[in-house]
Design a protein around this motif. Sequence first.
Motif, PDB file in Angstrom:
ATOM      1  N   MET A 175      47.791  -5.180   2.375  1.00 13.11           N
ATOM      2  CA  MET A 175      49.111  -4.540   2.285  1.00 13.11           C
ATOM      3  C   MET A 175      49.691  -4.541   0.865  1.00 13.11           C
ATOM      4  SD  MET A 175      50.780  -6.219   5.728  1.00 13.11           S
ATOM      5  CE  MET A 175      52.387  -5.514   5.429  1.00 13.11           C
ATOM      6  N   HIS A 176      48.897  -4.175  -0.117  1.00 15.74           N
ATOM      7  CA  HIS A 176      49.392  -4.131  -1.489  1.00 15.74           C
ATOM      8  C   HIS A 176      49.177  -2.750  -2.105  1.00 15.74           C
ATOM      9  CE1 HIS A 176      50.381  -8.347  -1.576  1.00 15.74           C
ATOM     10  NE2 HIS A 176      50.658  -8.293  -2.860  1.00 15.74           N
ATOM     11  N   GLU A 177      49.502  -1.716  -1.320  1.00 13.57           N
ATOM     12  CA  GLU A 177      49.366  -0.364  -1.849  1.00 13.57           C
ATOM     13  C   GLU A 177      50.262  -0.132  -3.060  1.00 13.57           C
ATOM     14  OE1 GLU A 177      49.453  -1.155   1.262  1.00 13.57           O
ATOM     15  OE2 GLU A 177      47.581  -0.342   2.087  1.00 13.57           O
ATOM     16  N   HIS A 178      51.311  -0.959  -3.212  1.00 17.59           N
ATOM     17  CA  HIS A 178      52.180  -0.839  -4.378  1.00 17.59           C
ATOM     18  C   HIS A 178      51.541  -1.446  -5.625  1.00 17.59           C
ATOM     19  CE1 HIS A 178      52.787  -4.859  -2.845  1.00 17.59           C
ATOM     20  NE2 HIS A 178      53.413  -5.206  -3.958  1.00 17.59           N
ATOM     21  N   GLN A 179      50.401  -2.117  -5.441  1.00 20.96           N
ATOM     22  CA  GLN A 179      49.646  -2.687  -6.548  1.00 20.96           C
ATOM     23  C   GLN A 179      48.205  -2.172  -6.458  1.00 20.96           C
ATOM     24  OE1 GLN A 179      51.113  -4.118  -8.876  1.00 20.96           O
ATOM     25  NE2 GLN A 179      52.865  -5.291  -8.130  1.00 20.96           N
ATOM     26  N   PHE A 206      45.332  -4.201  -8.122  1.00 19.50           N
ATOM     27  CA  PHE A 206      44.996  -5.430  -7.408  1.00 19.50           C
ATOM     28  C   PHE A 206      44.200  -5.112  -6.149  1.00 19.50           C
ATOM     29  CE2 PHE A 206      46.206  -8.626  -4.134  1.00 19.50           C
ATOM     30  CZ  PHE A 206      45.602  -9.746  -4.702  1.00 19.50           C
ATOM     31  N   LEU A 207      44.612  -4.094  -5.426  1.00 20.12           N
ATOM     32  CA  LEU A 207      43.913  -3.716  -4.207  1.00 20.12           C
ATOM     33  C   LEU A 207      42.493  -3.250  -4.521  1.00 20.12           C
ATOM     34  CD1 LEU A 207      44.529  -3.678  -1.218  1.00 20.12           C
ATOM     35  CD2 LEU A 207      45.243  -1.294  -1.435  1.00 20.12           C
ATOM     36  N   LEU A 243      49.951  -6.561 -12.769  1.00 23.78           N
ATOM     37  CA  LEU A 243      50.767  -6.174 -11.624  1.00 23.78           C
ATOM     38  C   LEU A 243      51.947  -5.322 -12.078  1.00 23.78           C
ATOM     39  CD1 LEU A 243      50.944  -9.364  -9.364  1.00 23.78           C
ATOM     40  CD2 LEU A 243      49.302  -7.472  -9.319  1.00 23.78           C
ATOM     41  N   ARG A 244      52.306  -4.384 -11.245  1.00 20.90           N
ATOM     42  CA  ARG A 244      53.429  -3.501 -11.538  1.00 20.90           C
ATOM     43  C   ARG A 244      54.744  -4.170 -11.132  1.00 20.90           C
ATOM     44  NH1 ARG A 244      51.145   2.545  -9.928  1.00 20.90           N
ATOM     45  NH2 ARG A 244      49.095   2.291 -10.934  1.00 20.90           N
ATOM     46  N   PRO A 245      55.866  -3.716 -11.699  1.00 20.20           N
ATOM     47  CA  PRO A 245      57.159  -4.320 -11.347  1.00 20.20           C
ATOM     48  C   PRO A 245      57.473  -4.161  -9.866  1.00 20.20           C
ATOM     49  CG  PRO A 245      57.347  -2.979 -13.335  1.00 20.20           C
ATOM     50  CD  PRO A 245      55.996  -2.696 -12.757  1.00 20.20           C
ATOM     51  N   VAL A 246      58.415  -4.975  -9.399  1.00 25.46           N
ATOM     52  CA  VAL A 246      58.840  -4.917  -8.000  1.00 25.46           C
ATOM     53  C   VAL A 246      59.430  -3.544  -7.701  1.00 25.46           C
ATOM     54  CG1 VAL A 246      60.528  -5.834  -6.360  1.00 25.46           C
ATOM     55  CG2 VAL A 246      59.254  -7.384  -7.847  1.00 25.46           C
ATOM     56  N   PRO A 247      59.021  -2.907  -6.605  1.00 24.04           N
ATOM     57  CA  PRO A 247      59.593  -1.600  -6.248  1.00 24.04           C
ATOM     58  C   PRO A 247      61.086  -1.717  -5.960  1.00 24.04           C
ATOM     59  CG  PRO A 247      57.605  -2.060  -4.973  1.00 24.04           C
ATOM     60  CD  PRO A 247      57.984  -3.336  -5.654  1.00 24.04           C
ATOM     61  N   SER A 248      61.781  -0.627  -6.133  1.00 26.31           N
ATOM     62  CA  SER A 248      63.214  -0.609  -5.830  1.00 26.31           C
ATOM     63  C   SER A 248      63.432  -0.382  -4.335  1.00 26.31           C
ATOM     64  CB  SER A 248      63.912   0.494  -6.632  1.00 26.31           C
ATOM     65  OG  SER A 248      63.357   1.762  -6.318  1.00 26.31           O
TER      66      SER A 248
END
Length: 293
Positions: free
Chosen positions: A51-55, A58-59, A217-222
Motif C-alpha cells: 500500500m505505498h502507491e504514493h511512494q 519504494f514500491l 521518499l516523496r513528501p507526505v501527500p496533502s
Amino acid sequence: MATLAPFQPATPAMIVGYGTDDEQLPLELGEPFALLGGDRLGPDGIPFLVMHEHQPEFLAWVRERCAAMLAAERPWFGGGKLVLGSGGGAGRTHAARWLARVVGVPHSVLNLTDPVVAANIAASGDIGEAMGASPITIAMAAARCANPFVSVIGADRVGDDVLAGLVAMMDPERGRRWREDRLGVDVDLGEVVWFLQRDVRRGIPSWVAPEADAVALRPVPSGRDHVLALSICCEAMGDLGIDPRGGIVSWSQVRERLPRYGHNSARHIYAGMVNALRGCVMSNNPSADYEPF
C-alpha cells in the motif's frame, strides 16, 4: 482408506546463535529460527499489500526484491540494505515497519544516537552495562525469526567508530558471526534487512554501505484521503489490537475524527490516527478501555 493431507511447503529456517561449548544458549538462540515471507513473494502478495502507491520508487524496490528472491529460489524476503532518504516526516520508519508487517517479520529500531546503543556496537569494543543484548537480537529471539527488518536511525549523525561497528553488523561475512558480547554468543545477522535512514540535508559516508540500494521518499501527500493515511490507519489498528475485519470502526468514522488541519509528517498522522481510532472505539463501545492521548 485415509485421506492424505494437502501438501504444505516447509518454512525455511536457520540457526542464528553460536556459542563456545555445549551449553544451552540464552534466548533459545541455538534453535532454528524461521525465514519468513516466502509465501507472499509474488506480484499479488507483498507488493500488492504494502500500500505505498504514493511512494512508487519504494514500491518498485519491493517488487525487485521479491523478484530477486524468486529468481534465486530463496523462499523468504531478503532485502539486503536500503538507504531511505527524505526530509523529516516522510514516513521512513512507517515504510519499513509496515512492510515488515506485510512480510510477517519483526521490525526493530537501531538508534545510533542513543549512547547505550552506540557504545555496544562501536568498533572500540566498549560495552554498556545497561544493555543486555542488541534490539536486533531481542527482536529475532522474541519472534523466532532470522530475517527481521531493522530501521537504522542516526547513521548520518554519528562518528566513524560507531559506523565501523554498524558496518561489521551489516557485512555479508562478518555479520554472519556478529558478537553479542553481553550474551557471550555469536549471532548470524546475514539475513537481516537493513533500512538506513538518511536526511536529505546530511549524508552517510560511502564506505558504510557502498552496495546498498537507495530510494528517496516523496513528501507526505496533502489531505486525508490518501494511501499513506490508510496504511498508517492499518498500522495503528494493529498496534491497538483492533481487527480491521471486525467492523468495530469504519474509515468514514475515523476520517471524521482526524484533525482538520493538514499533517506535515507521518508521525503526526499516526498520532492523530491513534486518537481517532480510540475515539471511535469508545463511541461504539463505551466500555472499551481506550483513552485518547
